[in-house]
Design a protein around this motif. Structure first.
Motif, PDB file in Angstrom:
ATOM      1  N   GLU A  15       0.833  -1.188   0.000  1.00  0.00           N
ATOM      2  CA  GLU A  15       0.000   0.000   0.000  1.00  0.00           C
ATOM      3  C   GLU A  15       0.869   1.240   0.000  1.00  0.00           C
ATOM      4  O   GLU A  15       1.908   1.285   0.649  1.00  0.00           O
ATOM      5  N   LEU A  16       0.434   2.239  -0.730  1.00  0.00           N
ATOM      6  CA  LEU A  16       1.104   3.526  -0.779  1.00  0.00           C
ATOM      7  C   LEU A  16       0.103   4.607  -0.431  1.00  0.00           C
ATOM      8  O   LEU A  16      -1.078   4.494  -0.756  1.00  0.00           O
ATOM      9  N   THR A  17       0.571   5.661   0.195  1.00  0.00           N
ATOM     10  CA  THR A  17      -0.252   6.836   0.427  1.00  0.00           C
ATOM     11  C   THR A  17       0.398   7.978  -0.333  1.00  0.00           C
ATOM     12  O   THR A  17       1.528   8.361  -0.043  1.00  0.00           O
ATOM     13  N   LEU A  18      -0.302   8.492  -1.328  1.00  0.00           N
ATOM     14  CA  LEU A  18       0.249   9.532  -2.185  1.00  0.00           C
ATOM     15  C   LEU A  18      -0.681  10.722  -2.235  1.00  0.00           C
ATOM     16  O   LEU A  18      -1.900  10.571  -2.221  1.00  0.00           O
ATOM     17  N   ASP A  19      -0.083  11.914  -2.326  1.00  0.00           N
ATOM     18  CA  ASP A  19      -0.924  13.080  -2.575  1.00  0.00           C
ATOM     19  C   ASP A  19      -1.112  13.201  -4.084  1.00  0.00           C
ATOM     20  O   ASP A  19      -0.589  12.406  -4.858  1.00  0.00           O
ATOM     21  N   ARG A  20      -1.870  14.195  -4.513  1.00  0.00           N
ATOM     22  CA  ARG A  20      -2.198  14.352  -5.927  1.00  0.00           C
ATOM     23  C   ARG A  20      -0.939  14.516  -6.788  1.00  0.00           C
ATOM     24  O   ARG A  20      -0.834  13.948  -7.871  1.00  0.00           O
ATOM     25  N   TYR A  21       0.027  15.276  -6.304  1.00  0.00           N
ATOM     26  CA  TYR A  21       1.265  15.514  -7.047  1.00  0.00           C
ATOM     27  C   TYR A  21       2.068  14.220  -7.200  1.00  0.00           C
ATOM     28  O   TYR A  21       2.520  13.877  -8.288  1.00  0.00           O
ATOM     29  N   LYS A  81      -4.246   0.381 -12.897  1.00  0.00           N
ATOM     30  CA  LYS A  81      -4.594   0.372 -11.476  1.00  0.00           C
ATOM     31  C   LYS A  81      -4.186   1.680 -10.814  1.00  0.00           C
ATOM     32  O   LYS A  81      -4.928   2.229 -10.002  1.00  0.00           O
ATOM     33  N   VAL A  82      -3.001   2.160 -11.155  1.00  0.00           N
ATOM     34  CA  VAL A  82      -2.521   3.396 -10.546  1.00  0.00           C
ATOM     35  C   VAL A  82      -3.350   4.587 -11.023  1.00  0.00           C
ATOM     36  O   VAL A  82      -3.701   5.461 -10.233  1.00  0.00           O
ATOM     37  N   ILE A  83      -3.690   4.627 -12.301  1.00  0.00           N
ATOM     38  CA  ILE A  83      -4.505   5.724 -12.832  1.00  0.00           C
ATOM     39  C   ILE A  83      -5.868   5.749 -12.146  1.00  0.00           C
ATOM     40  O   ILE A  83      -6.375   6.810 -11.787  1.00  0.00           O
ATOM     41  N   ASP A  84      -6.465   4.588 -11.947  1.00  0.00           N
ATOM     42  CA  ASP A  84      -7.797   4.505 -11.353  1.00  0.00           C
ATOM     43  C   ASP A  84      -7.804   4.703  -9.840  1.00  0.00           C
ATOM     44  O   ASP A  84      -8.858   4.952  -9.262  1.00  0.00           O
ATOM     45  N   ALA A  85      -6.641   4.591  -9.215  1.00  0.00           N
ATOM     46  CA  ALA A  85      -6.580   4.700  -7.758  1.00  0.00           C
ATOM     47  C   ALA A  85      -6.792   6.146  -7.325  1.00  0.00           C
ATOM     48  O   ALA A  85      -6.302   7.068  -7.972  1.00  0.00           O
ATOM     49  N   PRO A  86      -7.513   6.343  -6.227  1.00  0.00           N
ATOM     50  CA  PRO A  86      -7.693   7.717  -5.738  1.00  0.00           C
ATOM     51  C   PRO A  86      -6.397   8.245  -5.140  1.00  0.00           C
ATOM     52  O   PRO A  86      -5.625   7.496  -4.551  1.00  0.00           O
ATOM     53  N   SER A  87      -6.149   9.512  -5.307  1.00  0.00           N
ATOM     54  CA  SER A  87      -4.983  10.102  -4.665  1.00  0.00           C
ATOM     55  C   SER A  87      -5.346  10.484  -3.236  1.00  0.00           C
ATOM     56  O   SER A  87      -6.519  10.578  -2.883  1.00  0.00           O
ATOM     57  N   ILE A  88      -4.364  10.674  -2.423  1.00  0.00           N
ATOM     58  CA  ILE A  88      -4.444  11.062  -1.019  1.00  0.00           C
ATOM     59  C   ILE A  88      -4.866   9.905  -0.104  1.00  0.00           C
ATOM     60  O   ILE A  88      -4.333   9.764   0.964  1.00  0.00           O
ATOM     61  N   LYS A  89      -5.735   9.033  -0.533  1.00  0.00           N
ATOM     62  CA  LYS A  89      -6.161   7.915   0.307  1.00  0.00           C
ATOM     63  C   LYS A  89      -5.193   6.744   0.118  1.00  0.00           C
ATOM     64  O   LYS A  89      -4.455   6.661  -0.842  1.00  0.00           O
ATOM     65  N   LYS A  90      -5.232   5.812   1.055  1.00  0.00           N
ATOM     66  CA  LYS A  90      -4.458   4.591   0.905  1.00  0.00           C
ATOM     67  C   LYS A  90      -5.112   3.726  -0.165  1.00  0.00           C
ATOM     68  O   LYS A  90      -6.324   3.639  -0.219  1.00  0.00           O
ATOM     69  N   TRP A  91      -4.304   3.088  -0.972  1.00  0.00           N
ATOM     70  CA  TRP A  91      -4.843   2.188  -1.994  1.00  0.00           C
ATOM     71  C   TRP A  91      -3.887   1.044  -2.196  1.00  0.00           C
ATOM     72  O   TRP A  91      -2.707   1.135  -1.933  1.00  0.00           O
ATOM     73  N   ARG A  92      -4.437  -0.062  -2.635  1.00  0.00           N
ATOM     74  CA  ARG A  92      -3.634  -1.267  -2.825  1.00  0.00           C
ATOM     75  C   ARG A  92      -2.995  -1.262  -4.194  1.00  0.00           C
ATOM     76  O   ARG A  92      -3.647  -1.061  -5.198  1.00  0.00           O
ATOM     77  N   LEU A  93      -1.689  -1.542  -4.203  1.00  0.00           N
ATOM     78  CA  LEU A  93      -0.959  -1.579  -5.450  1.00  0.00           C
ATOM     79  C   LEU A  93      -0.929  -3.003  -5.997  1.00  0.00           C
ATOM     80  O   LEU A  93      -1.045  -3.216  -7.187  1.00  0.00           O
ATOM     81  N   PHE A  94      -0.780  -3.974  -5.129  1.00  0.00           N
ATOM     82  CA  PHE A  94      -0.732  -5.376  -5.532  1.00  0.00           C
ATOM     83  C   PHE A  94      -1.668  -6.156  -4.636  1.00  0.00           C
ATOM     84  O   PHE A  94      -1.893  -5.789  -3.510  1.00  0.00           O
ATOM     85  N   ARG A  95      -2.135  -7.255  -5.136  1.00  0.00           N
ATOM     86  CA  ARG A  95      -2.944  -8.124  -4.292  1.00  0.00           C
ATOM     87  C   ARG A  95      -2.390  -9.512  -4.324  1.00  0.00           C
ATOM     88  O   ARG A  95      -1.927 -10.033  -5.235  1.00  0.00           O
TER      89      ARG A  95
END
Length: 56
Positions: free
Chosen positions: A4-10, A42-56
């Protein structure tokens, strides 16, 4: 294993751009790109700022 990564919009934008550039290089080298395309989508569809799963 889940990463999991937590990223801001930038940061999200930087990651998308970096993955896109690598995907383009893979196309030029005629390497298989299916896994990179899946990750990029997956990365494009992931919301920014929130935690999201990169791999499962």
């Amino acid at each position: 294993m889940t990463k999991e990564l937590t990223l801001d919009r930038y940061e999200h934008g930087l990651l998308v751009r970096a993955l896109y550039e690598e995907w383009h290089r893979m196309l030029e080298r005629k390497e298989p790109t299916e896994d990179m395309e899946e990750l990029l989508l997956k990365v494009i569809d992931a919301p920014s700022i929130k935690k999201w799963r990169l791999f499962r």
